[in-house]
Design a protein around this motif. Structure first.
Motif, mmCIF file in Angstrom:
data_model
loop_
_atom_site.group_PDB
_atom_site.id
_atom_site.type_symbol
_atom_site.label_atom_id
_atom_site.label_comp_id
_atom_site.label_asym_id
_atom_site.label_seq_id
_atom_site.Cartn_x
_atom_site.Cartn_y
_atom_site.Cartn_z
ATOM 1 N N SER A 156 21.713 18.815 -3.856
ATOM 2 C CA SER A 156 20.339 18.895 -4.356
ATOM 3 C C SER A 156 19.455 17.767 -3.846
ATOM 4 N N TRP A 157 20.031 16.820 -3.083
ATOM 5 C CA TRP A 157 19.217 15.724 -2.568
ATOM 6 C C TRP A 157 18.223 16.252 -1.554
ATOM 7 N N PRO A 158 17.010 15.721 -1.526
ATOM 8 C CA PRO A 158 16.016 16.201 -0.558
ATOM 9 C C PRO A 158 16.457 15.873 0.861
ATOM 10 N N ALA A 159 16.069 16.721 1.778
ATOM 11 C CA ALA A 159 16.498 16.550 3.165
ATOM 12 C C ALA A 159 15.533 15.649 3.933
ATOM 13 N N PHE A 160 15.140 14.532 3.302
ATOM 14 C CA PHE A 160 14.256 13.594 3.981
ATOM 15 C C PHE A 160 14.990 12.951 5.156
ATOM 16 N N ARG A 161 14.300 12.858 6.285
ATOM 17 C CA ARG A 161 14.868 12.065 7.381
ATOM 18 C C ARG A 161 14.715 10.584 7.024
ATOM 19 N N TRP A 162 13.543 10.256 6.581
ATOM 20 C CA TRP A 162 13.223 8.891 6.186
ATOM 21 C C TRP A 162 13.765 7.859 7.146
ATOM 22 N N HIS A 195 25.468 5.786 -7.804
ATOM 23 C CA HIS A 195 25.234 7.139 -8.319
ATOM 24 C C HIS A 195 23.918 7.666 -7.773
ATOM 25 N N GLY A 196 23.992 8.649 -6.876
ATOM 26 C CA GLY A 196 22.795 9.221 -6.295
ATOM 27 C C GLY A 196 22.488 8.616 -4.937
ATOM 28 N N ARG A 197 21.288 8.902 -4.451
ATOM 29 C CA ARG A 197 20.862 8.415 -3.150
ATOM 30 C C ARG A 197 19.566 7.641 -3.312
ATOM 31 N N LEU A 198 19.544 6.423 -2.772
ATOM 32 C CA LEU A 198 18.411 5.514 -2.938
ATOM 33 C C LEU A 198 17.752 5.253 -1.596
ATOM 34 N N ALA A 200 0.811 -1.215 0.000
ATOM 35 C CA ALA A 200 0.000 0.000 0.000
ATOM 36 C C ALA A 200 0.845 1.266 0.000
ATOM 37 N N LEU A 201 2.162 1.122 0.062
ATOM 38 C CA LEU A 201 3.030 2.293 -0.044
ATOM 39 C C LEU A 201 2.899 2.912 -1.434
ATOM 40 N N PRO A 202 3.018 4.227 -1.538
ATOM 41 C CA PRO A 202 2.911 4.847 -2.865
ATOM 42 C C PRO A 202 4.057 4.490 -3.792
ATOM 43 N N TYR A 203 5.219 4.142 -3.226
ATOM 44 C CA TYR A 203 6.347 3.668 -4.025
ATOM 45 C C TYR A 203 7.257 2.857 -3.125
ATOM 46 N N LEU A 204 8.001 1.931 -3.729
ATOM 47 C CA LEU A 204 8.857 1.018 -2.977
ATOM 48 C C LEU A 204 10.315 1.424 -3.007
ATOM 49 N N TRP A 205 10.675 2.323 -3.929
ATOM 50 C CA TRP A 205 12.034 2.854 -3.953
ATOM 51 C C TRP A 205 11.999 4.248 -4.550
ATOM 52 N N LEU A 206 12.976 5.043 -4.144
ATOM 53 C CA LEU A 206 13.057 6.418 -4.623
ATOM 54 C C LEU A 206 14.523 6.764 -4.805
ATOM 55 N N LEU A 207 14.879 7.174 -6.005
ATOM 56 C CA LEU A 207 16.265 7.481 -6.348
ATOM 57 C C LEU A 207 16.389 8.953 -6.713
ATOM 58 N N HIS A 208 17.327 9.639 -6.062
ATOM 59 C CA HIS A 208 17.644 11.023 -6.408
ATOM 60 C C HIS A 208 19.075 11.083 -6.915
ATOM 61 N N ARG A 209 19.233 11.659 -8.083
ATOM 62 C CA ARG A 209 20.559 11.816 -8.675
ATOM 63 C C ARG A 209 20.903 13.297 -8.804
ATOM 64 N N GLY A 210 22.139 13.548 -9.239
ATOM 65 C CA GLY A 210 22.590 14.936 -9.296
ATOM 66 C C GLY A 210 23.511 15.207 -8.128
ATOM 67 N N GLN A 243 13.288 3.320 -15.804
ATOM 68 C CA GLN A 243 13.710 4.529 -15.099
ATOM 69 C C GLN A 243 15.200 4.832 -15.283
ATOM 70 N N VAL A 244 16.036 3.801 -15.174
ATOM 71 C CA VAL A 244 17.489 3.993 -15.283
ATOM 72 C C VAL A 244 18.061 2.862 -16.146
ATOM 73 N N PRO A 245 17.846 2.921 -17.458
ATOM 74 C CA PRO A 245 18.248 1.819 -18.341
ATOM 75 C C PRO A 245 19.725 1.469 -18.188
ATOM 76 N N GLY A 246 19.985 0.172 -18.036
ATOM 77 C CA GLY A 246 21.351 -0.333 -17.987
ATOM 78 C C GLY A 246 21.986 -0.351 -16.620
ATOM 79 N N ASP A 247 21.411 0.349 -15.643
ATOM 80 C CA ASP A 247 22.027 0.411 -14.316
ATOM 81 C C ASP A 247 21.690 -0.816 -13.482
ATOM 82 N N TRP A 248 22.584 -1.130 -12.549
ATOM 83 C CA TRP A 248 22.340 -2.209 -11.589
ATOM 84 C C TRP A 248 21.933 -1.593 -10.255
ATOM 85 N N ALA A 249 21.345 -2.404 -9.386
ATOM 86 C CA ALA A 249 20.960 -1.963 -8.045
ATOM 87 C C ALA A 249 21.341 -3.060 -7.056
#
Length: 202
Positions: free
Chosen positions: A46-52, A189-192, A32-42, A82-88
């Motif tokens: 510029s990364w959001p200051a989420f406490r999460w 690359h980025g914050r997940l 029921a979560l709106p999303y299961l992962w969230l990736l910020h790049r750049g 979303q990110v063609p070719g990348d691994w996670a």
């Protein structure tokens, strides 16, 4: 109709508060979560200051298995778009078997989910190989046990989640709260964030 800011605010509130997915009375709520992962790049600034603090712990082993299956399934479906070719990947450690750890990854190039667990410091006791294969591990190379699941297999995510849970339980863990995940990344690359991972995240 919803304004974008209102919708974003509600989604953020659900993920940040953990109001879905972790309570005992909601044993399968991560879906029921709106999303299961969230990736910020750049750039990092510029990364959001989420406490999460919102990586909430699954209520049971079955709940953890369900959350991992959802997450891994979403990676196989969404990462190629979303990110063609990348691994996670991410790493999982167990409080009762520290510092041995388990690595979970998805490679688009190979089209496979893979799990590896470090056995380089584990004594080769009678019945160990049989026990590892019974849990679902496939091959041992260089002190690492490995299992791979092709992404065209509809049961790949379920099989990988079941193996991870079987392995940490086989190493003595008694509840998901004894686990910790770290090195959560997409191609370094980025914050997940993985709000539906079902275990504490460092």
């Amino acid at each position: 109709m919803h304004t974008a800011s209102d919708l974003h605010g509600r989604e953020y509130s659900v993920v940040e508060s953990g109001s879905v997915g972790w309570r005992a009375e909601q044993p399968h709520g991560f879906d029921a979560l709106p999303y299961l992962w969230l990736l910020h790049r750049g750039p990092e600034r510029s990364w959001p200051a989420f406490r999460w603090d919102g990586h909430h712990t699954a209520a049971s082993w079955e709940h953890l298995e369900s959350s991992l299956e959802l997450l891994l399934d979403s990676w196989m479906e969404q990462l190629p778009v979303q990110v063609p070719g990348d691994w996670a990947s991410f790493v999982v450690g167990c409080a009762r078997d520290w510092p041995r750890h388990l690595r979970v990854g998805y490679s688009q190039d190979r089209g496979r989910l893979s799990l590896m667990v470090d056995h380089r410091t584990t004594a080769d006791t009678p019945g160990l190989e049989e026990a590892m294969r019974e849990r679902g591990w496939q091959v041992c190379e260089g002190g690492w046990w490995r299992a791979e699941f092709a992404d065209e297999d509809p049961a790949a995510a379920r099989s990988a989640a079941r193996l991870l849970v079987a392995d940490v339980r086989g190493r003595g863990s008694v509840c998901p709260d004894e686990l910790v995940a770290w090195e959560v990344t997409v191609n370094d690359h980025g914050r997940l964030w993985l709000p539906g991972i079902g275990m504490p995240v460092n």
